[in-house]
Write a protein that holds these residues in place. Structure first.
Motif, PDB file in Angstrom:
ATOM      1  N   THR A 294       0.834  -1.204   0.000  1.00 30.38           N
ATOM      2  CA  THR A 294       0.000   0.000   0.000  1.00 30.38           C
ATOM      3  C   THR A 294       0.867   1.253   0.000  1.00 30.38           C
ATOM      4  O   THR A 294       0.635   2.181  -0.780  1.00 30.38           O
ATOM      5  CB  THR A 294      -0.932   0.017   1.221  1.00 30.38           C
ATOM      6  N   ILE A 295       1.873   1.308   0.872  1.00 27.96           N
ATOM      7  CA  ILE A 295       2.735   2.483   0.986  1.00 27.96           C
ATOM      8  C   ILE A 295       4.194   2.042   0.976  1.00 27.96           C
ATOM      9  O   ILE A 295       4.608   1.200   1.777  1.00 27.96           O
ATOM     10  CB  ILE A 295       2.449   3.279   2.273  1.00 27.96           C
ATOM     11  N   CYS A 296       4.977   2.621   0.066  1.00 29.71           N
ATOM     12  CA  CYS A 296       6.418   2.409   0.009  1.00 29.71           C
ATOM     13  C   CYS A 296       7.113   3.758   0.194  1.00 29.71           C
ATOM     14  O   CYS A 296       6.474   4.805   0.186  1.00 29.71           O
ATOM     15  CB  CYS A 296       6.825   1.787  -1.322  1.00 29.71           C
ATOM     16  N   ALA A 297       8.411   3.718   0.349  1.00 29.37           N
ATOM     17  CA  ALA A 297       9.200   4.951   0.467  1.00 29.37           C
ATOM     18  C   ALA A 297      10.444   4.818  -0.396  1.00 29.37           C
ATOM     19  O   ALA A 297      11.047   3.748  -0.476  1.00 29.37           O
ATOM     20  CB  ALA A 297       9.593   5.223   1.917  1.00 29.37           C
ATOM     21  N   CYS A 298      10.817   5.921  -1.036  1.00 29.93           N
ATOM     22  CA  CYS A 298      11.991   5.931  -1.910  1.00 29.93           C
ATOM     23  C   CYS A 298      12.856   7.138  -1.573  1.00 29.93           C
ATOM     24  O   CYS A 298      12.341   8.252  -1.382  1.00 29.93           O
ATOM     25  CB  CYS A 298      11.555   6.000  -3.372  1.00 29.93           C
ATOM     26  N   THR A 299      14.166   6.929  -1.512  1.00 26.62           N
ATOM     27  CA  THR A 299      15.078   8.023  -1.183  1.00 26.62           C
ATOM     28  C   THR A 299      16.429   7.783  -1.826  1.00 26.62           C
ATOM     29  O   THR A 299      16.810   6.651  -2.125  1.00 26.62           O
ATOM     30  CB  THR A 299      15.236   8.140   0.342  1.00 26.62           C
ATOM     31  N   MET A 300      17.158   8.866  -2.048  1.00 23.90           N
ATOM     32  CA  MET A 300      18.544   8.816  -2.525  1.00 23.90           C
ATOM     33  C   MET A 300      19.450   8.964  -1.311  1.00 23.90           C
ATOM     34  O   MET A 300      19.250   9.878  -0.490  1.00 23.90           O
ATOM     35  CB  MET A 300      18.812   9.935  -3.520  1.00 23.90           C
ATOM     36  N   VAL A 301      20.439   8.083  -1.179  1.00 25.38           N
ATOM     37  CA  VAL A 301      21.273   8.096   0.021  1.00 25.38           C
ATOM     38  C   VAL A 301      22.747   8.113  -0.347  1.00 25.38           C
ATOM     39  O   VAL A 301      23.153   7.615  -1.403  1.00 25.38           O
ATOM     40  CB  VAL A 301      20.997   6.870   0.918  1.00 25.38           C
ATOM     41  N   SER A 373       4.377  -2.854  -7.907  1.00 27.82           N
ATOM     42  CA  SER A 373       4.519  -3.410  -6.560  1.00 27.82           C
ATOM     43  C   SER A 373       4.118  -2.455  -5.451  1.00 27.82           C
ATOM     44  O   SER A 373       4.019  -2.867  -4.297  1.00 27.82           O
ATOM     45  CB  SER A 373       5.959  -3.860  -6.331  1.00 27.82           C
ATOM     46  N   CYS A 374       3.879  -1.171  -5.761  1.00 35.04           N
ATOM     47  CA  CYS A 374       3.526  -0.182  -4.737  1.00 35.04           C
ATOM     48  C   CYS A 374       2.360   0.680  -5.220  1.00 35.04           C
ATOM     49  O   CYS A 374       2.388   1.171  -6.351  1.00 35.04           O
ATOM     50  CB  CYS A 374       4.711   0.726  -4.408  1.00 35.04           C
ATOM     51  N   GLU A 375       1.368   0.883  -4.351  1.00 34.15           N
ATOM     52  CA  GLU A 375       0.263   1.768  -4.704  1.00 34.15           C
ATOM     53  C   GLU A 375       0.658   3.225  -4.487  1.00 34.15           C
ATOM     54  O   GLU A 375       0.474   4.065  -5.366  1.00 34.15           O
ATOM     55  CB  GLU A 375      -0.976   1.424  -3.874  1.00 34.15           C
ATOM     56  N   TRP A 376       1.193   3.541  -3.307  1.00 29.29           N
ATOM     57  CA  TRP A 376       1.630   4.891  -2.975  1.00 29.29           C
ATOM     58  C   TRP A 376       3.132   4.858  -2.675  1.00 29.29           C
ATOM     59  O   TRP A 376       3.649   3.873  -2.136  1.00 29.29           O
ATOM     60  CB  TRP A 376       0.899   5.428  -1.743  1.00 29.29           C
ATOM     61  N   MET A 377       3.811   5.962  -2.997  1.00 25.05           N
ATOM     62  CA  MET A 377       5.235   6.090  -2.704  1.00 25.05           C
ATOM     63  C   MET A 377       5.495   7.428  -2.017  1.00 25.05           C
ATOM     64  O   MET A 377       5.059   8.476  -2.497  1.00 25.05           O
ATOM     65  CB  MET A 377       6.060   6.014  -3.991  1.00 25.05           C
ATOM     66  N   ALA A 378       6.192   7.371  -0.884  1.00 19.21           N
ATOM     67  CA  ALA A 378       6.644   8.581  -0.207  1.00 19.21           C
ATOM     68  C   ALA A 378       8.045   8.898  -0.699  1.00 19.21           C
ATOM     69  O   ALA A 378       8.953   8.063  -0.598  1.00 19.21           O
ATOM     70  CB  ALA A 378       6.649   8.379   1.305  1.00 19.21           C
ATOM     71  N   GLY A 413      -4.015  12.125  -6.909  1.00 23.37           N
ATOM     72  CA  GLY A 413      -2.809  11.401  -7.276  1.00 23.37           C
ATOM     73  C   GLY A 413      -1.584  11.795  -6.477  1.00 23.37           C
ATOM     74  O   GLY A 413      -0.558  11.120  -6.554  1.00 23.37           O
ATOM     75  N   GLN A 414      -1.681  12.889  -5.713  1.00 23.00           N
ATOM     76  CA  GLN A 414      -0.514  13.380  -4.982  1.00 23.00           C
ATOM     77  C   GLN A 414      -0.957  14.166  -3.760  1.00 23.00           C
ATOM     78  O   GLN A 414      -1.885  14.984  -3.846  1.00 23.00           O
ATOM     79  CB  GLN A 414       0.320  14.267  -5.901  1.00 23.00           C
ATOM     80  N   ILE A 415      -0.327  13.890  -2.632  1.00 18.65           N
ATOM     81  CA  ILE A 415      -0.647  14.558  -1.370  1.00 18.65           C
ATOM     82  C   ILE A 415       0.588  15.310  -0.898  1.00 18.65           C
ATOM     83  O   ILE A 415       1.655  14.714  -0.696  1.00 18.65           O
ATOM     84  CB  ILE A 415      -1.096  13.540  -0.303  1.00 18.65           C
ATOM     85  N   PHE A 416       0.455  16.620  -0.733  1.00 18.54           N
ATOM     86  CA  PHE A 416       1.567  17.454  -0.285  1.00 18.54           C
ATOM     87  C   PHE A 416       1.619  17.498   1.232  1.00 18.54           C
ATOM     88  O   PHE A 416       0.591  17.698   1.901  1.00 18.54           O
ATOM     89  CB  PHE A 416       1.431  18.872  -0.826  1.00 18.54           C
ATOM     90  N   ARG A 454       0.515   8.672  -5.669  1.00 22.48           N
ATOM     91  CA  ARG A 454      -0.135   7.466  -6.188  1.00 22.48           C
ATOM     92  C   ARG A 454       0.559   7.135  -7.525  1.00 22.48           C
ATOM     93  O   ARG A 454       0.440   7.876  -8.499  1.00 22.48           O
ATOM     94  CB  ARG A 454      -1.627   7.715  -6.399  1.00 22.48           C
ATOM     95  N   LEU A 455       1.251   6.015  -7.589  1.00 26.53           N
ATOM     96  CA  LEU A 455       2.147   5.768  -8.722  1.00 26.53           C
ATOM     97  C   LEU A 455       1.417   5.624 -10.048  1.00 26.53           C
ATOM     98  O   LEU A 455       1.961   6.000 -11.095  1.00 26.53           O
ATOM     99  CB  LEU A 455       3.016   4.534  -8.450  1.00 26.53           C
ATOM    100  N   VAL A 456       0.196   5.104 -10.055  1.00 24.11           N
ATOM    101  CA  VAL A 456      -0.522   4.983 -11.331  1.00 24.11           C
ATOM    102  C   VAL A 456      -0.907   6.352 -11.869  1.00 24.11           C
ATOM    103  O   VAL A 456      -1.261   6.476 -13.044  1.00 24.11           O
ATOM    104  CB  VAL A 456      -1.779   4.107 -11.181  1.00 24.11           C
ATOM    105  N   ALA A 457      -0.840   7.392 -11.044  1.00 23.68           N
ATOM    106  CA  ALA A 457      -1.211   8.740 -11.470  1.00 23.68           C
ATOM    107  C   ALA A 457      -0.042   9.509 -12.077  1.00 23.68           C
ATOM    108  O   ALA A 457      -0.243  10.584 -12.652  1.00 23.68           O
ATOM    109  CB  ALA A 457      -1.773   9.532 -10.294  1.00 23.68           C
TER     110      ALA A 457
END
Length: 582
Positions: A294-301, A373-378, A413-416, A454-457
C-alpha cells in the motif's frame, strides 16, 4: 569540415581520454583481467551512425559483421576466461567529477580488484553494486596522481593476468587502433535504462533536456536506436516522451524484441549519443506473485548509515511497508545496516545509482520501476520524518496512521506534506539519542514540501522536482492537514558540514564554489566558507518543538534513535521498544 563546436568537443574528449586510461579490473589470487573500454562497432555500424541523420522511424536493417582473426585473437587475449566472446561493443568506463573513474564489468570481481592505468599506475577499485538497467557491476577507481598529465591516446586494456600479490605491469600494451576512448560524464551520455511492464523502455540520458523539468526537445526529433551486435541489426523509432533526463522509448520491433540489445538515442539528426544502456526483454510468462504494498518509500542516500535505522524503524512502524534506497556510492556501512534491518523484519531494497547530479532521474526510475509493486510512494530524504501532532495521543504506532493520510478520493494522485526545518538545537555533535529526540527547535514557518504519490497517477514523462511529480490528466493534487514533515536539516555542525557538501554537490562540484548562492539548498548566511559560523548551535531556532521527541520516547524508548538500536517486527506488524541507551 567539422564545425568549431565539434572541433572543440573533440579536443576536450581527446584530453580527457588519456585520463581515462585504461581501466582494468584484476581479480583476487590467480584472477583474470577484464579490459575496460571494449571494442567498437564494425566499420559498417560506424558508417551508419555517422551518417547525416538516424534511420527513419521503425526501420530495421542487417549489417554483416566482418570480424578479423586478429580481432578475435585480441579479444581472447583480453578475456582469457571467455575464449569465445567477441570484442566488447559498449563503452564501460566513465570519467566522473573529482578525478574518479566508474568502471562497469559484466562479471563481479572475486576478492580485491584494482584499476590499472596508462603507464602502469593503479588504484583500488571499490565495488558499488550491480546497476539496475545494464545489469553490470560498477566499480569506482580514483585517478592516481593528481598532477598526472592528460595525454592521448588512452590505453583501455591489458592482456596481462596476475595475482593480487604481484605488482601491476610497468607499462600496458598498446590498444587496438579502433578502441574507444573513456566516456566523459561532463558530455552527453545515455547512462542507464529501465524496461517497463508494458514493453516500453526508459532511457536516462544527459544532454537531452534542461534539468529542471523543461521539455525543450520535441520527441519527433529524438530517435531511440536499438542494435544487435551479433548480426549487425539496427532499428530506430521516435521517442514517446522526453523530460529532464528521462526518455521513454517504444519497444523494439518484433525481429529484435526477444534479444539482448544495446540502446541509445540520436537528437535532431545528430550522431547517436554514447551509451551504457541495454534492453533485455522481460519474462512475461512468469505470473506476478508479489503482493502489492500500500505504501512504500523511496530516497537517494549517500553515507547515511548511522541515520538509517532510526528513519526506517520509525516509518515502518507508522505504515511504510517497503523501502527503496538509491545508493549514490556510499562509503560507510550502509550494507551492514540494511542487512540488520532486513533481519529485523523490515523490507529494504538497495539500488546502485552512482550517477552524479541525477536525483530527479533516480526518483523517476523508482516511480516507474515500482508501479506494479507499490500503490503509494513517499519521496523524502533520510533526515525527513512524516509526523502528526495528533499521533501523540496514540499509545502504539500502527499502519493505520499513514493509511489515514492516503484515504482520499480516487482522483487524488498526490498529497503534499509541508516541511518544517529543525535547527541544531544546542547540539555540538550528533545526539546519541538520535535526531528525533536530540533536535527540538525549529523555524516557525514551513519551508517547501514533500509528497505521497499514487504511482498509477504519475505522468508518462516522469517529470519531477523531487518535491512532486507531474500527474496524468484526470488526477489532482491536494494538501493534507493530517500530517507534515519534520525536516532535521540544520544539524550539529560536524554533521551538517558533511551533509551540506553532499546537498550542494547536486548543483556544484564543491560547496565552497561561489555559484548558486541563492539556492535553497545552501544554508542562509553560510556562504562558501567551510568554517563553523559563530553561534551555529543556536541558529534556526524560532520555536521550541519537542512533540516528536516525546512521541519517539513513548513509542520506542528513550535513546531508541541511537546507533545500533534495533526494533523487532513480528508478522502482525507489532514492535517491541528498543532498549534505552545507558
Amino acid at each position: 569540415m567539422p564545425s568549431r563546436r565539434r572541433r572543440n568537443r573533440n579536443r576536450v574528449l581527446s584530453c580527457v581520454g588519456a585520463a581515462s586510461v585504461g581501466a582494468l579490473l584484476f581479480f583476487g589470487a590467480h584472477s583474470s583481467s577484464i579490459g575496460l573500454g571494449g571494442g567498437t562497432w564494425s566499420q559498417q555500424h560506424d558508417q551508419l551512425f555517422r551518417s547525416p541523420g538516424p534511420p527513419p522511424p521503425e526501420t530495421l536493417m542487417s549489417m554483416p559483421r566482418q570480424t578479423s582473426q586478429a580481432d578475435l585473437s585480441f579479444a581472447r587475449r583480453l578475456l582469457p576466461n571467455r575464449h569465445h566472446s567477441p570484442p566488447q561493443l559498449r563503452e564501460d568506463a566513465v570519467l566522473l567529477p573529482d578525478r574518479e573513474v566508474l568502471v562497469l564489468s559484466a562479471d563481479p570481481a572475486v576478492g580485491n580488484a584494482m584499476c590499472v592505468f596508462q603507464g602502469g599506475a593503479s588504484s583500488p577499485a571499490r565495488a558499488l553494486g550491480r546497476l539496475p538497467g545494464p545489469g553490470r557491476h560498477a566499480y569506482l577507481c580514483p585517478l592516481p596522481g593528481s598532477e598526472q598529465p592528460l595525454q592521448p591516446p588512452p590505453l583501455l586494456l591489458s592482456s596481462s593476468s596476475y595475482s593480487s600479490s604481484a605488482a601491476p605491469p610497468a607499462t600496458a600494451p598498446a590498444p587496438a587502433a579502433n578502441f574507444r576512448k573513456l566516456l566523459n560524464w561532463n558530455e552527453s551520455l545515455v547512462f542507464d535504462s529501465a524496461p517497463l511492464p508494458g514493453g516500453d523502455l526508459l532511457l536516462f540520458a544527459k544532454g537531452t533536456n534542461h534539468h529542471q523539468g523543461v521539455i525543450n526537445t520535441a520527441t519527433s526529433n529524438i530517435q531511440c536506436i536499438y542494435s544487435k551486435d551479433s548480426d549487425g541489426m539496427v532499428a530506430s523509432s521516435p521517442a514517446t516522451t522526453s523530460a529532464q533526463q528521462v526518455i521513454r522509448c517504444p519497444p523494439p520491433p518484433a525481429p529484435l524484441s526477444s534479444s539482448n540489445l544495446h540502446v541509445t538515442v540520436a537528437l535532431n539528426g545528430q550522431e547517436p549519443l554514447p551509451s551504457l544502456a541495454t534492453y533485455t526483454p522481460q519474462n512475461t510468462a512468469l505470473p506476478e506473485t508479489r503482493e502489492r504494498k500500500t505504501i512504500c518509500a523511496c530516497t537517494m542516500v549517500r553515507n547515511v548509515a548511522k541515520f538509517l535505522p532510526e528513519w526506517v524503524r520509525y516509518h515502518a512502524a507508522v505504515g511504510v511497508e517497503k523501502f527503496f534506497l538509491y545508493d549514490n556510492a556510499s562509503e560507510d556501512d550502509l550494507a551492514g545496516q540494511v542487512s540488520s534491518l532486513n533481519s529485523a523484519g523490515i523490507d529494504i531494497s538497495t539500488v546502485a545509482w552512482p550517477w552524479t547530479k541525477t536525483q530527479e532521474a533516480g526518483l523517476s526510475h523508482c516511480a516507474a520501476s515500482n508501479q506494479p509493486s507499490c500503490e503509494w510512494m513517499a519521496f523524502m530524504d533520510v533526515d525527513e520524518f512524516i509526523f502528526s501532532p495528533n499521533w501523540n495521543e496514540v499509545e502504539k504506532p500502527s499502519k493505520s496512521l499513514l493509511e489515514s493520510v492516503i484515504s482520499v478520493d480516487p482522483e487524488v494522485g498526490q498529497i503534499f506534506l509541508p516541511c518544517y526545518d529543525f535547527g541544531p538545537s544546542g547540539q555540538t555533535a550528533h545526539p546519541q539519542e538520535g535526531v528525533c529526540q536530540g533536535y527540538t527547535c525549529r523555524l516557525m514557518r514551513a519551508e517547501r514540501h514533500k509528497s505521497l504519490v499514487r504511482l498509477v497517477a504519475v505522468a508518462d514523462s516522469l517529470a519531477n522536482s523531487v518535491h512532486h511529480f507531474t500527474l496524468k490528466p484526470g488526477f489532482r493534487k491536494m494538501w493534507t492537514s493530517l500530517a507534515r514533515i519534520n525536516h532535521y536539516k540544520y544539524q550539529a555542525w560536524t554533521e551538517f558540514k558533511s551533509k551540506f557538501k553532499r546537498r550542494v554537490s547536486a548543483f556544484v562540484a564543491d560547496w565552497t564554489d561561489p555559484v548558486n548562492l541563492q539556492s535553497h539548498d545552501r544554508a542562509p548566511g553560510l556562504g562558501v566558507d567551510p568554517v563553523e559560523p559563530v553561534g551555529w548551535a543556536d541558529s534556526f531556532c524560532e520555536f521550541k518543538d519537542n512533540t516528536m521527541q516525546k512521541l519517539s520516547e513513548k513509542w520506542f524508548g528513550i535513546g531508541s534513535g541511537g546507533r545500533g538500536a534495533i526494533t523487532e517486527f513480528n508478522s502482525n506488524g507489532d514492535i517491541a521498544p528498543s532498549p534505552s541507551l545507558p
